[in-house]
Write a protein that holds these residues in place. Structure first.
Motif, PDB file in Angstrom:
ATOM      1  N   TRP A 153       0.830  -1.206   0.000  1.00 45.79           N
ATOM      2  CA  TRP A 153       0.000   0.000   0.000  1.00 45.79           C
ATOM      3  C   TRP A 153       0.863   1.254   0.000  1.00 45.79           C
ATOM      4  CZ3 TRP A 153      -5.382   0.688   0.193  1.00 45.79           C
ATOM      5  CH2 TRP A 153      -6.136  -0.491   0.280  1.00 45.79           C
ATOM      6  N   GLN A 154       0.320   2.307  -0.592  1.00 46.05           N
ATOM      7  CA  GLN A 154       0.913   3.634  -0.504  1.00 46.05           C
ATOM      8  C   GLN A 154      -0.005   4.470   0.387  1.00 46.05           C
ATOM      9  OE1 GLN A 154       1.171   6.343  -4.058  1.00 46.05           O
ATOM     10  NE2 GLN A 154       3.337   5.819  -3.900  1.00 46.05           N
ATOM     11  N   ILE A 155       0.549   4.977   1.487  1.00 47.33           N
ATOM     12  CA  ILE A 155      -0.272   5.651   2.495  1.00 47.33           C
ATOM     13  C   ILE A 155       0.463   6.891   2.994  1.00 47.33           C
ATOM     14  CG2 ILE A 155       0.601   4.499   4.577  1.00 47.33           C
ATOM     15  CD1 ILE A 155      -3.131   4.674   3.715  1.00 47.33           C
ATOM     16  N   ALA A 156      -0.263   7.832   3.583  1.00 42.94           N
ATOM     17  CA  ALA A 156       0.343   9.082   4.054  1.00 42.94           C
ATOM     18  C   ALA A 156       1.153   8.857   5.326  1.00 42.94           C
ATOM     19  CB  ALA A 156      -0.733  10.127   4.305  1.00 42.94           C
ATOM     20  N   GLU A 157       2.439   9.169   5.253  1.00 36.21           N
ATOM     21  CA  GLU A 157       3.294   9.131   6.442  1.00 36.21           C
ATOM     22  C   GLU A 157       3.089  10.393   7.265  1.00 36.21           C
ATOM     23  OE1 GLU A 157       8.024   9.380   6.904  1.00 36.21           O
ATOM     24  OE2 GLU A 157       7.325   7.506   5.987  1.00 36.21           O
ATOM     25  N   ASN A 158       2.977  11.513   6.575  1.00 37.58           N
ATOM     26  CA  ASN A 158       2.588  12.765   7.219  1.00 37.58           C
ATOM     27  C   ASN A 158       2.006  13.703   6.170  1.00 37.58           C
ATOM     28  OD1 ASN A 158       4.674  14.529   6.052  1.00 37.58           O
ATOM     29  ND2 ASN A 158       6.115  13.517   7.440  1.00 37.58           N
ATOM     30  N   PHE A 159       1.410  14.781   6.650  1.00 40.38           N
ATOM     31  CA  PHE A 159       0.841  15.788   5.760  1.00 40.38           C
ATOM     32  C   PHE A 159       1.730  17.023   5.712  1.00 40.38           C
ATOM     33  CE2 PHE A 159      -2.663  13.019   5.589  1.00 40.38           C
ATOM     34  CZ  PHE A 159      -3.538  13.449   4.594  1.00 40.38           C
ATOM     35  N   GLY A 160       3.032  16.792   5.800  1.00 39.50           N
ATOM     36  CA  GLY A 160       3.994  17.871   5.617  1.00 39.50           C
ATOM     37  C   GLY A 160       4.698  18.338   6.866  1.00 39.50           C
ATOM     38  N   ASN A 161       4.157  17.983   8.054  1.00 40.59           N
ATOM     39  CA  ASN A 161       4.767  18.513   9.269  1.00 40.59           C
ATOM     40  C   ASN A 161       4.430  17.609  10.455  1.00 40.59           C
ATOM     41  OD1 ASN A 161       5.416  20.058  11.611  1.00 40.59           O
ATOM     42  ND2 ASN A 161       5.249  21.962  10.433  1.00 40.59           N
TER      43      ASN A 161
END
Length: 219
Positions: free
Chosen positions: A24-32
């Motif tokens: 899967w490709q998933i969000a590690e963070n939203f920039g901060n």
């Protein structure tokens, strides 16, 4: 082939750092990371866990099948749960269960279940999962549904099937998080609706660095 989150369209509107795991490709963070952690401590965050494993058991001898995946699952009362850090077993009705697990672990669990004794469906790709955390998460929910979700009514370890912003879902409550499982095709609309009502009370999107997948009691 890499599987994408149902929020992949949302990701494109943010400086998201992506990570890959269990296909899967998933969000590690939203920039901060620091900002997200601060909101988790003082306000609220909304995190995408759509990559977790999700297996439904229905009819037949679902109790026996559930017991094969988690000792004690057959003794659960409806709308109650059992969990450790890797697996959560949710008993939805007398003969319906939903099993959640760490990403990629669903293959191992499916191998333990005899499909001759109950209807087994791997829901991993068809359901999205959003996690609401932080001390102001109750305020977000109060603005999102007419259902009474006060913590003296829906305690940690409970599960209920309801709707939030008209999206039908299974809500699994832990000590510090509300885990919302819903049809994949409605993930973006649910995300947008929650952010719309929550932005004024400190809700921000977060990644799995901020809220790693864990079903451990007390989390």
């Amino acid at each position: 082939m890499i599987k994408t989150s149902p929020l992949s369209g949302i990701y494109r509107n943010h400086p998201v750092k992506l990570t890959e795991g269990s296909g899967w490709q998933i969000a590690e963070n939203f920039g901060n990371d620091e900002r997200e952690s601060l909101h988790l401590s003082h306000d609220s965050v909304l995190v995408d866990w759509s990559h977790i494993g999700k297996i439904s058991l229905s009819g037949g001898d679902a109790e026996k099948a559930a017991e094969l995946t988690f000792k004690g699952a057959s003794k659960l009362e409806p709308l109650k749960t059992l969990s450790n850090k890797d697996i959560a077993v949710l008993r939805l009705t007398g003969n319906d269960y939903l099993i959640l697990c760490q990403p990629g672990m669903e293959t191992e669990l499916l191998g333990k279940i005899d499909p001759k004794i109950t209807t087994v469906i791997d829901q991993t790709g068809s359901q999205g999962c959003l996690v609401l955390g932080g001390p102001r998460r109750d305020e977000v929910l109060q603005r999102s549904t007419a259902v009474d979700l006060r913590r003296d009514k829906v305690v940690a370890g409970s599960v209920l099937q309801s709707s939030i912003h008209t999206v039908g879902m299974t809500l699994y409550r832990t000590k510090n998080f509300d885990i919302m499982l819903h049809p994949r095709n409605l993930s973006e609309s649910l995300y947008d609706a929650l952010m719309d009502v929550g932005i004024g009370i400190g809700l921000v999107p977060g990644g799995i660095n901020t809220v790693p997948v864990s079903f451990e009691e007390g989390k």
